[in-house]
Design a protein around this motif. Sequence first.
Motif, short mmCIF file in Angstrom:
data_model
loop_
_atom_site.label_atom_id
_atom_site.label_comp_id
_atom_site.label_asym_id
_atom_site.label_seq_id
_atom_site.Cartn_x
_atom_site.Cartn_y
_atom_site.Cartn_z
N SER A 84 0.83 -1.21 0.00
CA SER A 84 0.00 0.00 0.00
C SER A 84 0.86 1.26 0.00
CB SER A 84 -0.92 0.01 1.22
OG SER A 84 -1.79 -1.11 1.19
N CYS A 85 1.91 1.28 0.85
CA CYS A 85 2.80 2.45 0.91
C CYS A 85 3.55 2.63 -0.41
CB CYS A 85 3.79 2.29 2.06
SG CYS A 85 3.04 2.32 3.69
N THR A 86 4.00 1.51 -0.99
CA THR A 86 4.71 1.59 -2.28
C THR A 86 3.79 2.11 -3.37
OG1 THR A 86 6.12 -0.26 -1.62
CG2 THR A 86 6.03 0.28 -3.97
N PHE A 87 2.55 1.63 -3.33
CA PHE A 87 1.56 2.08 -4.32
C PHE A 87 1.33 3.58 -4.20
CE2 PHE A 87 -2.92 3.21 -4.93
CZ PHE A 87 -3.05 2.95 -6.29
N MET A 88 1.14 4.08 -2.97
CA MET A 88 0.89 5.51 -2.76
C MET A 88 2.08 6.35 -3.21
SD MET A 88 -2.08 6.41 -1.18
CE MET A 88 -1.74 7.75 -0.04
N GLY A 89 3.30 5.92 -2.84
CA GLY A 89 4.49 6.68 -3.21
C GLY A 89 4.72 6.72 -4.70
N THR A 90 4.58 5.57 -5.35
CA THR A 90 4.78 5.51 -6.80
C THR A 90 3.71 6.31 -7.53
OG1 THR A 90 5.74 3.30 -6.58
CG2 THR A 90 5.01 3.96 -8.78
N ALA A 91 2.47 6.16 -7.09
CA ALA A 91 1.38 6.88 -7.75
C ALA A 91 1.56 8.39 -7.62
CB ALA A 91 0.04 6.45 -7.14
N TYR A 92 1.99 8.85 -6.43
CA TYR A 92 2.17 10.29 -6.25
C TYR A 92 3.32 10.81 -7.10
CZ TYR A 92 3.12 14.82 -4.22
OH TYR A 92 3.34 16.16 -4.07
N THR A 93 4.40 10.04 -7.20
CA THR A 93 5.54 10.45 -8.03
C THR A 93 5.11 10.60 -9.48
OG1 THR A 93 7.10 9.33 -6.56
CG2 THR A 93 7.87 9.86 -8.78
N LEU A 94 4.39 9.62 -9.99
CA LEU A 94 3.91 9.69 -11.37
C LEU A 94 2.92 10.83 -11.54
CD1 LEU A 94 3.39 5.88 -12.07
CD2 LEU A 94 5.28 7.32 -12.83
N PHE A 95 2.06 11.03 -10.54
CA PHE A 95 1.08 12.10 -10.58
C PHE A 95 1.76 13.47 -10.65
CE2 PHE A 95 -1.22 15.21 -7.89
CZ PHE A 95 -2.36 15.39 -8.65
N ARG A 96 2.82 13.63 -9.86
CA ARG A 96 3.52 14.92 -9.83
C ARG A 96 4.29 15.16 -11.12
NH1 ARG A 96 4.58 18.56 -6.05
NH2 ARG A 96 6.39 19.91 -6.30
N ILE A 97 4.96 14.12 -11.65
CA ILE A 97 5.80 14.30 -12.84
C ILE A 97 4.95 14.46 -14.11
CG2 ILE A 97 7.50 13.18 -14.34
CD1 ILE A 97 8.69 11.90 -11.85
N PHE A 98 3.99 13.57 -14.27
CA PHE A 98 3.26 13.52 -15.54
C PHE A 98 1.97 14.34 -15.55
CE2 PHE A 98 5.75 9.57 -15.54
CZ PHE A 98 6.43 9.74 -16.74
N TYR A 99 1.54 14.80 -14.37
CA TYR A 99 0.31 15.60 -14.36
C TYR A 99 0.53 17.00 -13.82
CZ TYR A 99 -4.45 17.12 -13.47
OH TYR A 99 -5.62 17.84 -13.45
N LEU A 100 0.97 17.11 -12.56
CA LEU A 100 1.13 18.42 -11.95
C LEU A 100 2.07 19.32 -12.74
CD1 LEU A 100 1.23 17.88 -8.07
CD2 LEU A 100 -0.64 18.73 -9.47
N GLU A 101 3.28 18.84 -12.99
CA GLU A 101 4.27 19.67 -13.68
C GLU A 101 3.83 20.01 -15.10
OE1 GLU A 101 8.13 17.97 -13.46
OE2 GLU A 101 8.21 18.00 -11.26
N ARG A 102 3.20 19.06 -15.74
CA ARG A 102 2.72 19.31 -17.10
C ARG A 102 1.64 20.38 -17.12
NH1 ARG A 102 1.58 15.39 -21.95
NH2 ARG A 102 0.10 16.63 -23.13
N VAL A 103 0.66 20.26 -16.19
CA VAL A 103 -0.42 21.25 -16.15
C VAL A 103 0.11 22.63 -15.77
CG1 VAL A 103 -2.54 21.89 -14.96
CG2 VAL A 103 -2.19 19.52 -15.66
N ILE A 104 1.02 22.69 -14.79
CA ILE A 104 1.59 23.99 -14.38
C ILE A 104 2.32 24.64 -15.55
CG2 ILE A 104 3.36 25.07 -12.94
CD1 ILE A 104 0.76 24.56 -11.51
N THR A 105 3.07 23.83 -16.31
CA THR A 105 3.77 24.37 -17.48
C THR A 105 2.78 24.93 -18.49
OG1 THR A 105 5.58 22.79 -17.20
CG2 THR A 105 5.35 23.83 -19.36
N LEU A 106 1.70 24.22 -18.73
CA LEU A 106 0.68 24.69 -19.67
C LEU A 106 0.01 25.96 -19.16
CD1 LEU A 106 -0.99 21.30 -20.72
CD2 LEU A 106 0.58 22.72 -22.08
#
Length: 214
Positions: free
Chosen positions: A174-196
């Motif tokens: 569960s912890c690994t899932f949360m950490g991995t999901a957040y990393t992917l969320f930050r790299i591929f979603y948050l940073e991309r949206v902020i750049t746009l």
Amino acid sequence: MNRSGTGLSRKADYYVLFGISRDASPQAVEEAFHRYVQDLKEHSWVPWKDIELREGAEAYYHLSDPARRKRYDSSLDYELVLPDPEGVPEEFERYFELQKISTPKEYERLYKQFLMLKYEREDKLWIFRATVYFILGCFSTLVLSSLVFVVFQKNGWLSTSADLFYRRWGLLFSCTFMGTAYTLFRIFYLERVITLREKKREVEQNEEVSDLGP
């Protein structure tokens, strides 16, 4: 600026605002104003910083010109003033209109500074809101998954190996899932949206400044 029960307000002390003495030199006023703006930029996440930046600009307007400073100094002997403390003096508004016409580059710089503070605060609030939604979504997914495992376990629908894996490694998974999901969320979603958002705002900002130009 404090208000009284009669609607009167105490006169703002621009020297206190900038942290300088009343006999400060013009250069000291200039340096104090730059320090004031820099401090606001470093704490731009605070919602009311836009108001404080406008107060600083108004203080600089009165203290940077010898004639206006002399009139302001002579008025400091009066503790109370009648104008609405939320209002902006007409001469201050005319000053910015004059700046817009006579020195468009300086006006553009000031206007972009206001927009930068506003946009930075909006982006930080948006990131916080998106992150909270993401964490709630992940937590809900894990809770539902745990309930499904419990139901399967109670009814004997889990194989021995699956049940053993769940008991030993469920929490780590569960912890690994949360950490991995957040990393992917930050790299591929948050940073991309902020750049746009930044690119879109840069275009809008240039268009607004062009409209404000002479």
